[in-house]
Design a protein around this motif. Structure first.
Motif, mmCIF file in Angstrom:
data_model
loop_
_atom_site.group_PDB
_atom_site.id
_atom_site.type_symbol
_atom_site.label_atom_id
_atom_site.label_comp_id
_atom_site.label_asym_id
_atom_site.label_seq_id
_atom_site.Cartn_x
_atom_site.Cartn_y
_atom_site.Cartn_z
ATOM 1 N N GLU A 90 0.977 -1.110 0.052
ATOM 2 C CA GLU A 90 0.107 -0.040 -0.026
ATOM 3 C C GLU A 90 0.441 1.327 0.204
ATOM 4 O OE1 GLU A 90 -2.689 -0.421 2.730
ATOM 5 O OE2 GLU A 90 -3.757 -1.987 1.653
ATOM 6 N N ARG A 94 1.104 11.397 2.567
ATOM 7 C CA ARG A 94 0.894 12.339 3.398
ATOM 8 C C ARG A 94 1.354 13.728 3.420
ATOM 9 N NH1 ARG A 94 -0.471 9.425 7.399
ATOM 10 N NH2 ARG A 94 0.580 6.542 7.359
ATOM 11 N N GLY A 99 -3.789 10.527 12.284
ATOM 12 C CA GLY A 99 -4.234 8.769 11.647
ATOM 13 C C GLY A 99 -2.133 8.019 11.982
ATOM 14 N N SER A 100 -1.845 7.030 11.511
ATOM 15 C CA SER A 100 -0.806 6.493 11.824
ATOM 16 C C SER A 100 0.170 7.264 12.108
ATOM 17 C CB SER A 100 -0.610 4.843 10.914
ATOM 18 O OG SER A 100 -0.477 5.180 9.976
ATOM 19 N N ASP A 129 -0.968 -4.993 8.107
ATOM 20 C CA ASP A 129 -0.385 -4.564 7.149
ATOM 21 C C ASP A 129 0.441 -3.297 7.763
ATOM 22 O OD1 ASP A 129 -2.622 -5.128 5.458
ATOM 23 O OD2 ASP A 129 -3.175 -3.134 5.765
ATOM 24 N N ASP A 175 -4.354 13.136 2.929
ATOM 25 C CA ASP A 175 -3.599 11.595 3.252
ATOM 26 C C ASP A 175 -4.426 11.245 1.620
ATOM 27 O OD1 ASP A 175 -4.912 10.597 4.734
ATOM 28 O OD2 ASP A 175 -3.462 10.667 6.025
ATOM 29 N N LYS A 177 -4.286 6.623 -0.034
ATOM 30 C CA LYS A 177 -3.379 5.664 -0.316
ATOM 31 C C LYS A 177 -3.729 4.757 -1.652
ATOM 32 C CE LYS A 177 -5.675 2.267 -0.106
ATOM 33 N NZ LYS A 177 -6.024 0.375 0.052
ATOM 34 N N ASP A 200 -12.708 6.218 0.584
ATOM 35 C CA ASP A 200 -12.652 5.390 1.792
ATOM 36 C C ASP A 200 -11.443 5.392 2.028
ATOM 37 O OD1 ASP A 200 -14.823 4.456 2.602
ATOM 38 O OD2 ASP A 200 -14.728 2.170 1.345
ATOM 39 N N SER A 201 -10.369 5.231 0.758
ATOM 40 C CA SER A 201 -8.855 5.785 0.984
ATOM 41 C C SER A 201 -8.082 6.864 1.089
ATOM 42 C CB SER A 201 -8.340 4.392 -0.261
ATOM 43 O OG SER A 201 -9.153 5.566 -1.792
ATOM 44 N N CYS A 202 -8.762 8.209 1.490
ATOM 45 C CA CYS A 202 -8.144 9.359 1.534
ATOM 46 C C CYS A 202 -8.477 9.933 2.803
ATOM 47 C CB CYS A 202 -8.770 10.191 0.184
ATOM 48 S SG CYS A 202 -8.462 9.566 -2.086
ATOM 49 N N ARG A 203 -8.007 11.209 2.847
ATOM 50 C CA ARG A 203 -8.508 11.594 4.059
ATOM 51 C C ARG A 203 -8.612 12.756 3.540
ATOM 52 N NH1 ARG A 203 -4.791 9.169 8.012
ATOM 53 N NH2 ARG A 203 -6.142 7.821 9.085
ATOM 54 N N ARG A 219 -14.370 5.806 11.734
ATOM 55 C CA ARG A 219 -13.881 4.577 12.217
ATOM 56 C C ARG A 219 -13.770 5.648 13.911
ATOM 57 N NH1 ARG A 219 -9.625 6.682 8.195
ATOM 58 N NH2 ARG A 219 -9.321 4.326 6.501
HETATM 59 O O1 C5P Z 1 -3.666 5.058 8.964
HETATM 60 P P1 C5P Z 1 -2.598 5.974 8.475
HETATM 61 O O2 C5P Z 1 -2.843 7.282 8.713
HETATM 62 O O3 C5P Z 1 -1.427 4.773 7.894
HETATM 63 O O4 C5P Z 1 -4.057 6.161 6.543
HETATM 64 C C1 C5P Z 1 -3.456 7.211 5.524
HETATM 65 C C2 C5P Z 1 -3.940 6.880 4.686
HETATM 66 O O5 C5P Z 1 -4.141 5.267 4.322
HETATM 67 C C3 C5P Z 1 -5.363 7.556 5.280
HETATM 68 O O6 C5P Z 1 -6.268 8.062 4.107
HETATM 69 C C4 C5P Z 1 -6.453 6.171 5.195
HETATM 70 O O7 C5P Z 1 -7.360 6.102 5.096
HETATM 71 C C5 C5P Z 1 -5.843 5.363 3.777
HETATM 72 N N1 C5P Z 1 -5.676 3.675 3.942
HETATM 73 C C6 C5P Z 1 -6.308 2.766 3.836
HETATM 74 N N2 C5P Z 1 -6.225 1.508 3.372
HETATM 75 C C7 C5P Z 1 -5.361 0.822 4.245
HETATM 76 C C8 C5P Z 1 -4.981 1.829 5.542
HETATM 77 C C9 C5P Z 1 -4.876 3.184 4.980
HETATM 78 O O8 C5P Z 1 -6.848 3.572 2.956
HETATM 79 N N3 C5P Z 1 -5.283 -0.649 4.728
#
Ligand code: C5P
Length: 243
Positions: A90, A94, A99-100, A129, A175, A177, A200-203, A219
């Protein structure tokens, strides 16, 4: 129409065999999961919104010469894509700490980063992951140095494109992914953006109010997820139309 053969089922999407060799049909479910699927729910309409939003982002990337797997949308929940060999990483970019990275390094959420930071995580649900370095990736053969250079460059181009698009509608791209896959044209191998690009995969934060318009709403129990995604689609002028 005859039922298509299922190739793979993930947490939020299903892949079916496509109509032509080298293609697949990607179906977007309404299922939402977080924390490695420890938290689950069904969010009515999410699949339809993500199908439309991913189409919008990926077709925009194709148009500016950033190759993606997207071919065309088939209906409210399905799109035709190129079959790729997914690299088991992945790729996270950022712009702002959240997040993490905030948790791991103790950086307050919302702190602007000095430059976009690209990170890699090994795609493995059992291990949750874990983050990996370029050294791990090369040593374990998940990608070559050339692949890594190309992946970073693809990820940064996606970041520039998405950041600009979002800024135009008053949203900060904190951020995101992406996943990247290999395709072959004869002997020539290319890397292309695969999977999905969606809230789902962005902030995504509203620039004025800081309101979260992404999966953190689910979340962190901040409200209705479909409403947040609808707001993103509405601002971008890509609200799904009933077909
Ligand atoms: O959790 P973290 O801060 O590392 O996530 C960074 C970005 O990656 C966030 O936008 C989160 O939605 C995305 N992400 C994702 N799938 C994952 C882990 C993170 O889409 N398995």
């Amino acid at each position: 129409m005859a039922r298509r053969k299922k190739v793979y089922e993930g947490k939020a999407k299903i892949l079916y065999e496509g109509p032509e060799p080298g293609t697949l049909v990607q179906y977007f479910k309404d299922d939402a999961t977080a924390f490695n699927a420890e938290k689950r729910a069904t969010v009515e309409g999410k699949g339809v919104l993500n199908n439309r939003l991913s189409e919008f982002f990926m077709s925009g990337l194709n148009a500016i010469g950033v190759p993606t797997h997207f071919i065309r949308r088939l209906n409210m929940r399905e799109q035709l894509i190129r079959a790729v060999e997914i690299i088991p990483l992945e790729v996270v970019v950022r712009n702002v700490a959240a997040g993490s990275i905030s948790k791991r390094l103790g950086i307050e959420e919302g702190t602007a980063l000095p430059r976009p930071i690209v990170e890699f995580y090994f795609k493995n649900d059992e291990l949750g992951d874990p983050m990996v370095s370029e050294e791990h990736i090369i040593a374990f053969g998940w990608a070559t140095q050339q692949d890594l250079d190309d992946m970073v460059s693809l990820a940064l181009r996606v970041n520039d494109f998405l950041s600009g698009l979002m800024l135009g509608v008053g949203i900060k791209l904190v951020d995101f992914k992406i996943e990247i896959g290999r395709i072959w044209d004869g002997d020539y191998m290319r890397l292309i953006v695969a999977d999905e690009i969606s809230p789902d995969s962005c902030r995504l934060w509203d620039i004025e109010t800081g309101q979260k318009l992404d999966k953190d709403v689910f979340r962190r129990d901040l409200g209705n997820l479909a409403d947040a995604y609808t707001e993103v689609a509405r601002r971008l002028g890509v609200m799904p139309q009933r077909e």
